[in-house]
Design a protein around this motif. Structure first.
Motif, PDB file in Angstrom:
ATOM      1  N   LEU A 158       0.837  -1.212   0.000  1.00 43.41           N
ATOM      2  CA  LEU A 158       0.000   0.000   0.000  1.00 43.41           C
ATOM      3  C   LEU A 158       0.868   1.257   0.000  1.00 43.41           C
ATOM      4  O   LEU A 158       0.549   2.241  -0.666  1.00 43.41           O
ATOM      5  CB  LEU A 158      -0.942   0.012   1.207  1.00 43.41           C
ATOM      6  CG  LEU A 158      -2.152  -0.912   1.161  1.00 43.41           C
ATOM      7  CD1 LEU A 158      -3.059  -0.648   2.359  1.00 43.41           C
ATOM      8  CD2 LEU A 158      -2.944  -0.741  -0.122  1.00 43.41           C
ATOM      9  N   ASP A 188       2.055   1.652  -3.441  1.00 44.56           N
ATOM     10  CA  ASP A 188       0.955   2.087  -4.309  1.00 44.56           C
ATOM     11  C   ASP A 188       0.627   3.566  -4.083  1.00 44.56           C
ATOM     12  O   ASP A 188       0.486   4.335  -5.029  1.00 44.56           O
ATOM     13  CB  ASP A 188      -0.301   1.250  -4.033  1.00 44.56           C
ATOM     14  CG  ASP A 188      -0.124  -0.212  -4.419  1.00 44.56           C
ATOM     15  OD1 ASP A 188       0.822  -0.517  -5.155  1.00 44.56           O
ATOM     16  OD2 ASP A 188      -0.940  -1.040  -3.965  1.00 44.56           O
ATOM     17  N   VAL A 215      -1.456  -1.474 -12.064  1.00 41.63           N
ATOM     18  CA  VAL A 215      -1.138  -2.250 -10.845  1.00 41.63           C
ATOM     19  C   VAL A 215      -1.983  -3.510 -10.699  1.00 41.63           C
ATOM     20  O   VAL A 215      -3.159  -3.523 -11.057  1.00 41.63           O
ATOM     21  CB  VAL A 215      -1.321  -1.429  -9.547  1.00 41.63           C
ATOM     22  CG1 VAL A 215      -0.267  -0.353  -9.423  1.00 41.63           C
ATOM     23  CG2 VAL A 215      -2.714  -0.855  -9.449  1.00 41.63           C
ATOM     24  N   GLY A 228      -2.559  -4.733  -7.664  1.00 42.01           N
ATOM     25  CA  GLY A 228      -3.299  -4.517  -6.428  1.00 42.01           C
ATOM     26  C   GLY A 228      -3.144  -5.694  -5.488  1.00 42.01           C
ATOM     27  O   GLY A 228      -2.566  -6.722  -5.855  1.00 42.01           O
ATOM     28  N   PRO A 229      -3.655  -5.570  -4.255  1.00 42.36           N
ATOM     29  CA  PRO A 229      -3.396  -6.583  -3.227  1.00 42.36           C
ATOM     30  C   PRO A 229      -4.392  -7.743  -3.205  1.00 42.36           C
ATOM     31  O   PRO A 229      -4.253  -8.631  -2.373  1.00 42.36           O
ATOM     32  CB  PRO A 229      -3.488  -5.777  -1.933  1.00 42.36           C
ATOM     33  CG  PRO A 229      -4.412  -4.649  -2.245  1.00 42.36           C
ATOM     34  CD  PRO A 229      -4.293  -4.366  -3.710  1.00 42.36           C
ATOM     35  N   PHE A 230      -5.384  -7.751  -4.102  1.00 39.95           N
ATOM     36  CA  PHE A 230      -6.472  -8.726  -3.945  1.00 39.95           C
ATOM     37  C   PHE A 230      -6.513  -9.820  -4.991  1.00 39.95           C
ATOM     38  O   PHE A 230      -7.503 -10.537  -5.110  1.00 39.95           O
ATOM     39  CB  PHE A 230      -7.820  -7.990  -3.893  1.00 39.95           C
ATOM     40  CG  PHE A 230      -7.872  -6.969  -2.799  1.00 39.95           C
ATOM     41  CD1 PHE A 230      -7.570  -7.320  -1.493  1.00 39.95           C
ATOM     42  CD2 PHE A 230      -8.190  -5.648  -3.068  1.00 39.95           C
ATOM     43  CE1 PHE A 230      -7.589  -6.381  -0.474  1.00 39.95           C
ATOM     44  CE2 PHE A 230      -8.216  -4.697  -2.050  1.00 39.95           C
ATOM     45  CZ  PHE A 230      -7.916  -5.058  -0.752  1.00 39.95           C
ATOM     46  N   TYR A 240     -14.025   2.217  -4.669  1.00 34.12           N
ATOM     47  CA  TYR A 240     -13.584   1.369  -3.580  1.00 34.12           C
ATOM     48  C   TYR A 240     -12.416   2.039  -2.851  1.00 34.12           C
ATOM     49  O   TYR A 240     -11.497   2.515  -3.510  1.00 34.12           O
ATOM     50  CB  TYR A 240     -13.129   0.035  -4.223  1.00 34.12           C
ATOM     51  CG  TYR A 240     -12.377  -0.855  -3.310  1.00 34.12           C
ATOM     52  CD1 TYR A 240     -13.042  -1.819  -2.584  1.00 34.12           C
ATOM     53  CD2 TYR A 240     -11.012  -0.710  -3.142  1.00 34.12           C
ATOM     54  CE1 TYR A 240     -12.360  -2.613  -1.715  1.00 34.12           C
ATOM     55  CE2 TYR A 240     -10.318  -1.503  -2.268  1.00 34.12           C
ATOM     56  CZ  TYR A 240     -10.994  -2.452  -1.554  1.00 34.12           C
ATOM     57  OH  TYR A 240     -10.317  -3.231  -0.687  1.00 34.12           O
ATOM     58  N   ILE A 249      -8.957   2.053  -0.743  1.00 38.12           N
ATOM     59  CA  ILE A 249      -7.892   1.149  -0.328  1.00 38.12           C
ATOM     60  C   ILE A 249      -7.953   1.050   1.200  1.00 38.12           C
ATOM     61  O   ILE A 249      -8.470   1.959   1.861  1.00 38.12           O
ATOM     62  CB  ILE A 249      -6.488   1.606  -0.816  1.00 38.12           C
ATOM     63  CG1 ILE A 249      -6.062   2.926  -0.171  1.00 38.12           C
ATOM     64  CG2 ILE A 249      -6.451   1.719  -2.334  1.00 38.12           C
ATOM     65  CD1 ILE A 249      -4.598   3.295  -0.485  1.00 38.12           C
ATOM     66  N   ARG A 265     -10.487   4.622  -4.963  1.00 36.23           N
ATOM     67  CA  ARG A 265     -10.133   4.244  -6.317  1.00 36.23           C
ATOM     68  C   ARG A 265     -11.405   4.277  -7.167  1.00 36.23           C
ATOM     69  O   ARG A 265     -12.467   3.875  -6.702  1.00 36.23           O
ATOM     70  CB  ARG A 265      -9.570   2.811  -6.362  1.00 36.23           C
ATOM     71  CG  ARG A 265      -8.308   2.620  -5.502  1.00 36.23           C
ATOM     72  CD  ARG A 265      -7.431   1.557  -6.131  1.00 36.23           C
ATOM     73  NE  ARG A 265      -7.146   1.980  -7.485  1.00 36.23           N
ATOM     74  CZ  ARG A 265      -6.953   1.172  -8.521  1.00 36.23           C
ATOM     75  NH1 ARG A 265      -7.014  -0.128  -8.368  1.00 36.23           N
ATOM     76  NH2 ARG A 265      -6.707   1.659  -9.718  1.00 36.23           N
ATOM     77  N   HIS A 322     -13.487  -0.203 -11.193  1.00 37.22           N
ATOM     78  CA  HIS A 322     -12.633  -0.918 -12.161  1.00 37.22           C
ATOM     79  C   HIS A 322     -12.843  -2.413 -12.054  1.00 37.22           C
ATOM     80  O   HIS A 322     -13.312  -2.915 -11.032  1.00 37.22           O
ATOM     81  CB  HIS A 322     -11.155  -0.595 -11.925  1.00 37.22           C
ATOM     82  CG  HIS A 322     -10.682  -0.959 -10.543  1.00 37.22           C
ATOM     83  ND1 HIS A 322     -10.822  -0.112  -9.464  1.00 37.22           N
ATOM     84  CD2 HIS A 322     -10.089  -2.090 -10.062  1.00 37.22           C
ATOM     85  CE1 HIS A 322     -10.339  -0.701  -8.383  1.00 37.22           C
ATOM     86  NE2 HIS A 322      -9.895  -1.911  -8.705  1.00 37.22           N
ATOM     87  N   HIS A 357     -10.448  -5.876 -12.637  1.00 39.79           N
ATOM     88  CA  HIS A 357      -9.079  -6.345 -12.857  1.00 39.79           C
ATOM     89  C   HIS A 357      -9.075  -7.476 -13.883  1.00 39.79           C
ATOM     90  O   HIS A 357      -9.956  -8.332 -13.868  1.00 39.79           O
ATOM     91  CB  HIS A 357      -8.485  -6.931 -11.570  1.00 39.79           C
ATOM     92  CG  HIS A 357      -8.258  -5.939 -10.488  1.00 39.79           C
ATOM     93  ND1 HIS A 357      -7.038  -5.358 -10.254  1.00 39.79           N
ATOM     94  CD2 HIS A 357      -9.096  -5.425  -9.554  1.00 39.79           C
ATOM     95  CE1 HIS A 357      -7.125  -4.549  -9.221  1.00 39.79           C
ATOM     96  NE2 HIS A 357      -8.366  -4.559  -8.773  1.00 39.79           N
ATOM     97  N   HIS A 370      -6.409  -3.136 -15.752  1.00 41.77           N
ATOM     98  CA  HIS A 370      -7.798  -2.914 -15.329  1.00 41.77           C
ATOM     99  C   HIS A 370      -8.571  -2.381 -16.539  1.00 41.77           C
ATOM    100  O   HIS A 370      -7.973  -1.793 -17.442  1.00 41.77           O
ATOM    101  CB  HIS A 370      -7.967  -1.761 -14.331  1.00 41.77           C
ATOM    102  CG  HIS A 370      -7.259  -1.798 -13.034  1.00 41.77           C
ATOM    103  ND1 HIS A 370      -6.376  -2.759 -12.624  1.00 41.77           N
ATOM    104  CD2 HIS A 370      -7.336  -0.906 -12.002  1.00 41.77           C
ATOM    105  CE1 HIS A 370      -5.952  -2.457 -11.396  1.00 41.77           C
ATOM    106  NE2 HIS A 370      -6.503  -1.340 -11.009  1.00 41.77           N
TER     107      HIS A 370
HETATM  108  C1  DHB Z   1      -5.061  -1.317  -4.648  1.00 40.80           C
HETATM  109  C2  DHB Z   1      -5.462  -1.760  -5.879  1.00 40.80           C
HETATM  110  C3  DHB Z   1      -6.751  -2.179  -6.058  1.00 40.80           C
HETATM  111  O1  DHB Z   1      -7.181  -2.617  -7.237  1.00 40.80           O
HETATM  112  C4  DHB Z   1      -7.661  -2.140  -5.035  1.00 40.80           C
HETATM  113  O2  DHB Z   1      -8.897  -2.543  -5.309  1.00 40.80           O
HETATM  114  C5  DHB Z   1      -7.256  -1.688  -3.801  1.00 40.80           C
HETATM  115  C6  DHB Z   1      -5.951  -1.272  -3.611  1.00 40.80           C
HETATM  116  C7  DHB Z   1      -3.679  -0.884  -4.480  1.00 40.80           C
HETATM  117  O3  DHB Z   1      -2.964  -0.841  -5.491  1.00 40.80           O
HETATM  118  O4  DHB Z   1      -3.282  -0.598  -3.359  1.00 40.80           O
END
Ligand code: DHB
Ligand code: FE
Length: 304
Positions: free
Chosen positions: A74, A77, A114, A116-118, A205, A207, A226, A229, A231, A245
């Protein structure tokens, strides 16, 4: 002999300590890190109090990080470092022009952004036209398009690995109340390179902002949001995979993504459709949305 030690003497000593690194690349990186870090400390004239606060923030970042929460990423990011590393690693050929179809810039390789973390590997394989929402999660959305190679040739047998959040703002991996396969799926393109699946409209959404990153954002007057989007990782034999994305171009926060991941070429229009629209896919009832997005892969090895 009584000359005082200056700040520059300290920097020079640390730089010199990395001169004989057996790993040449590591020596280069550590000297550059030292040079930039020392310049930063001198630039802002970092106080002892600020240094102690910084150590506290780093310690808290370590403590909150777990198997399912990656606060270090994070930081990367929220400071734009993830996007920078991605941009350096994934330079794609520029557009060659050509007829556009409204589903993305014509002839241009799909840009990355990115992960992202998920992301969780191993999403369920699903067939053409199937849905990825396994329980109510928002308004129905038909996502469709074609995967092509840079020369325009359609790519059958390409894989789209898709994941997104629902209207409760959560990804399945964050939500103990939903099946772990909810809003995730892997699709294979048909003979003509086409894919299509039913999902729900993604929503903006935030973070995770209940830890050190949240404090930093609030303290600097930034927000954690954010824009909406979906992914996708697109993979095809003989091509470089792309992690990217598609963004709802009309989403709130599209001009202020907390992690700087929006690129103009990734914006798509979500079109409102009525229940009696003749193109309504089987499996959707009532009003729905559609989103067209083609993906263009660059020939080459998978590594990167
Ligand atoms: C991040 C990326 C995401 O797609 C998300 O939904 C939440 C966080 C990130 O890059 O930190
Ligand atoms: Fe996301």
């Amino acid at each position: 002999m009584s000359e005082q030690t200056t700040p520059d003497d300290i920097t020079a000593a640390v730089l010199a300590s990395f001169e004989r690194s057996p790993d040449e690349r590591l020596g280069t990186v550590m000297r550059a890190l030292t040079a930039h870090l020392h310049a930063f400390v001198k630039d802002v004239a970092l106080t002892e109090e600020e240094w102690r606060a910084a150590i506290g923030v780093l310690t808290a970042t370590g403590h909150i990080t777990s198997g399912t929460r990656q606060e270090w990423i994070l930081w990367s990011d929220a400071l734009g470092v993830s996007m920078l590393v991605d941009a350096l690693a994934n330079r794609v050929p520029a557009s060659r022009g050509g007829p556009g179809d409204g589903a993305g810039p014509a002839g241009a390789a799909t840009e990355s952004t990115v992960q992202g973390p998920f992301y969780v590997p191993g999403a369920p394989h699903r067939g053409y036209g199937e849905r990825i929402d396994e329980m109510p999660a928002g308004e129905p959305l038909w996502v469709h398009g074609t995967v092509r190679s840079l020369d325009g040739r359609a790519l059958p047998g390409a894989e789209l690995d898709v994941w997104q959040n629902g209207d409760n703002e959560l990804y399945a991996v964050q939500d103990r109340k939903v099946p772990e396969t909810h809003l995730r799926g892997r699709f294979t393109t048909r003979e003509d390179g086409s894919y299509g699946f039913i999902t729900v409209r993604p929503t903006p959404y935030p973070i995770p902002h209940d830890g050190p990153i949240g404090h930093m954002l609030a303290a600097t007057g930034r927000h954690p949001w954010r824009p909406a989007h979906i992914h996708v990782i697109v993979r095809a034999p003989g091509h470089r995979p792309v992690t990217t994305h598609v963004f709802d171009r009309d989403s709130e926060h599209i001009d202020g993504d907390a992690v700087f991941a929006v690129k103009p070429s990734l914006l798509r229009e979500l079109t409102a459709r009525s229940a009696d629209d003749p193109e309504r896919p089987a499996g959707i009832t009532g009003r729905w949305w559609s989103l067209a997005s083609d993906f263009v892969l660059v020939p080459g090895a998978a590594a990167g």
